[in-house]
Design a protein around this motif. Sequence first.
Motif, short mmCIF file in Angstrom:
data_model
loop_
_atom_site.label_atom_id
_atom_site.label_comp_id
_atom_site.label_asym_id
_atom_site.label_seq_id
_atom_site.Cartn_x
_atom_site.Cartn_y
_atom_site.Cartn_z
N SER A 148 8.98 -41.55 -19.68
CA SER A 148 8.20 -40.38 -20.11
C SER A 148 6.80 -40.32 -19.51
N GLY A 149 6.45 -41.29 -18.66
CA GLY A 149 5.10 -41.34 -18.12
C GLY A 149 4.09 -41.98 -19.05
N GLY A 150 4.58 -42.65 -20.09
CA GLY A 150 3.69 -43.22 -21.09
C GLY A 150 2.82 -44.35 -20.59
N ALA A 151 3.22 -45.03 -19.50
CA ALA A 151 2.44 -46.15 -18.97
C ALA A 151 1.72 -45.78 -17.68
N ASN A 152 1.59 -44.48 -17.38
CA ASN A 152 0.99 -44.07 -16.12
C ASN A 152 -0.53 -44.17 -16.16
N ALA A 153 -1.08 -44.69 -15.07
CA ALA A 153 -2.53 -44.88 -14.95
C ALA A 153 -3.24 -43.54 -14.83
N VAL A 154 -4.50 -43.52 -15.28
CA VAL A 154 -5.40 -42.41 -15.01
C VAL A 154 -6.50 -42.94 -14.09
N ASP B 260 -7.73 -63.18 -24.75
CA ASP B 260 -7.93 -62.47 -23.49
C ASP B 260 -7.93 -60.96 -23.72
N VAL B 261 -6.96 -60.48 -24.50
CA VAL B 261 -6.86 -59.04 -24.75
C VAL B 261 -8.08 -58.55 -25.51
N CYS B 262 -8.55 -59.32 -26.48
CA CYS B 262 -9.76 -58.94 -27.22
C CYS B 262 -10.94 -58.77 -26.27
N ALA B 263 -11.07 -59.71 -25.34
CA ALA B 263 -12.18 -59.64 -24.38
C ALA B 263 -12.05 -58.42 -23.47
N ILE B 264 -10.84 -58.12 -23.04
CA ILE B 264 -10.61 -56.99 -22.13
C ILE B 264 -10.90 -55.67 -22.85
N VAL B 265 -10.37 -55.52 -24.06
CA VAL B 265 -10.60 -54.29 -24.82
C VAL B 265 -12.08 -54.12 -25.13
N GLY B 266 -12.73 -55.19 -25.56
CA GLY B 266 -14.16 -55.12 -25.87
C GLY B 266 -14.97 -54.74 -24.65
N THR B 267 -14.60 -55.26 -23.49
CA THR B 267 -15.31 -54.94 -22.25
C THR B 267 -15.11 -53.47 -21.88
N CYS B 268 -13.89 -52.98 -21.97
CA CYS B 268 -13.62 -51.57 -21.66
C CYS B 268 -14.38 -50.65 -22.61
N ALA B 269 -14.46 -51.05 -23.88
CA ALA B 269 -15.22 -50.25 -24.84
C ALA B 269 -16.70 -50.23 -24.47
N GLU B 270 -17.24 -51.38 -24.08
CA GLU B 270 -18.66 -51.46 -23.71
C GLU B 270 -18.97 -50.61 -22.49
N PHE B 271 -18.06 -50.61 -21.50
CA PHE B 271 -18.28 -49.85 -20.27
C PHE B 271 -17.74 -48.41 -20.36
N ASP B 272 -17.14 -48.08 -21.52
CA ASP B 272 -16.57 -46.74 -21.74
C ASP B 272 -15.55 -46.41 -20.66
N VAL B 273 -14.63 -47.36 -20.44
CA VAL B 273 -13.60 -47.22 -19.40
C VAL B 273 -12.24 -47.09 -20.09
N PRO B 274 -11.42 -46.11 -19.69
CA PRO B 274 -10.10 -45.97 -20.30
C PRO B 274 -9.20 -47.17 -20.01
N LEU B 275 -8.32 -47.46 -20.96
CA LEU B 275 -7.44 -48.63 -20.89
C LEU B 275 -6.00 -48.18 -21.08
N VAL B 276 -5.13 -48.53 -20.12
CA VAL B 276 -3.72 -48.14 -20.19
C VAL B 276 -2.86 -49.39 -20.33
N PRO B 277 -2.28 -49.63 -21.52
CA PRO B 277 -1.39 -50.79 -21.70
C PRO B 277 -0.02 -50.51 -21.09
N ARG B 278 0.65 -51.55 -20.61
CA ARG B 278 2.01 -51.40 -20.10
C ARG B 278 2.79 -52.69 -20.31
N ASN C 141 -5.09 -45.34 -23.58
CA ASN C 141 -4.04 -44.53 -22.96
C ASN C 141 -4.31 -43.04 -23.04
N PRO C 142 -5.45 -42.60 -22.51
CA PRO C 142 -5.82 -41.19 -22.64
C PRO C 142 -4.81 -40.27 -21.96
N GLY C 143 -4.65 -39.09 -22.55
CA GLY C 143 -3.75 -38.08 -21.98
C GLY C 143 -2.33 -38.16 -22.47
N LYS C 144 -1.94 -39.28 -23.08
CA LYS C 144 -0.57 -39.45 -23.53
C LYS C 144 -0.39 -38.89 -24.94
#
Length: 460
Positions: free
Chosen positions: A78-84, A53-71, A454-457
């Motif tokens: 520290s705000g490390g899991a905060n959404a953008v 499932d995670v492989c599919a989600i990461v691959g899809t986000c990469a294809e659509f160039d969408v940032p991904l925030v794991p939590r 996790n952009p910005g962190k």
Amino acid sequence: MLDDPLIAALRARAPRSRVLVEEDIPSGYLHDEAAGAPFGQARALVLPQDTPDVCAIVGTCAEFDVPLVPRGAGTGLSGGANAVDGCVVISTERMNQVREVDVENQTATVQPGVVNDDLKRLCAEHGLWYPPDPASSAWSTIGGNVATNAGGICCVKYGVTGDHVLGLEVVVGDGTAVRLGCHTVKGVAGYDLRGLFVGSEGTLGVVTEVTLRLRSRNRTPPVTVVGFFKELADAGRAVAAVAACGVTPAALELVDRNCLRAVDEWKRTGMDRDAAVLLLARSDAPPGAAEEEGRVLMDCFNGAGATWADVSTDPVESEALFEARRLAYPALARLGPVLTEDVCVPRRHVPEMLARISDISATWEIPVANIAHAGDGNLHPLIRMPSLDAAATVRVQHVFDEIMDAAIALSGTVTAEHGIGLLKRDGMRREMSLAVIAMQRSVKEALDPRGIFNPGKILG
């Protein structure tokens, strides 16, 4: 949102995952527990069940160039899991299976959503022990602990999370799952990529499985030493004395008057509320040796000016004292917003660091309470936010920044176990040279060339 091609792709490619769209995402999934850390609105929340499932989600986000925030459980500070804005939040809470407890080799292999205390209980059934014990161990997950390289009360003697991680399964930027490290106690083949991912706060990939080193369970009741002090500086000198005495306690914790009073008002513990600070030490050495270590530790306390110190072998009393330490942060937080620091200095500098924290608090007229894993120099000043108006917020930020600067000046670090996240990016840049920051950016760019994790962190 029903015609959003990203949502359609996520649901088609990871059919076992639960996918929530923007308007259905509970707000708690958009941030962790860091007071004042900014967060955005996620485009989707996905709850996978396994590595494919995670492989599919990461691959899809990469294809659509969408940032991904794991939590994980969102207990970070520290705000490390905060959404953008516009991101996909991927929560590993449903990936909560213990794959194996290998009694012979003293290892456990788990999914990232396994709760720390749940793993401890399972290991205990096999006569084994998983030492890392962050204050949030009743709720925080192993994946989140790995992401921040979490520590806790026992780490003075037994080390932090990274000292117990033998191997990882990680999904990287193109959706590929890779295995890092090994299942053996020793292994030095190639660069230590396992160590690189521990503490990376989800900025390099998504951890989907962890192999952990365990220890034999100690069945001997610990010896606890408790000491009360009238001055914070006296307690700091006791910590320095313990560091120099040749005994490594299983725990050495500090709780100041502000926290003691907050805990007592909440739980009616009956502890001395007039003492400036409480020190708690624990020895888990074998019988005989533990009692001797207890006497040495008590001598350190008394020599530093303790108003009262004693040794206890009563496990119920010992647990009650350490439970009061664990309750210090939530007891204070229930009284109002708290911004939590996480600095670490060499143990000989603990007295000076405590003095500087007091001076900073007085200068900006912002109350600061103190708890600490004093045995390894890891201090958690708790900055009270008296109000949410702009002027008070500015003063609180000055206190936060100056405490970090004080730690750096004393050869310390701006974070020991909570991570950089959003709140400590400037502090990290003050701690590290430009050359080291450039090396870290190179690692990020090499392992996450699209910049989706996790952009910005950490690096901003």
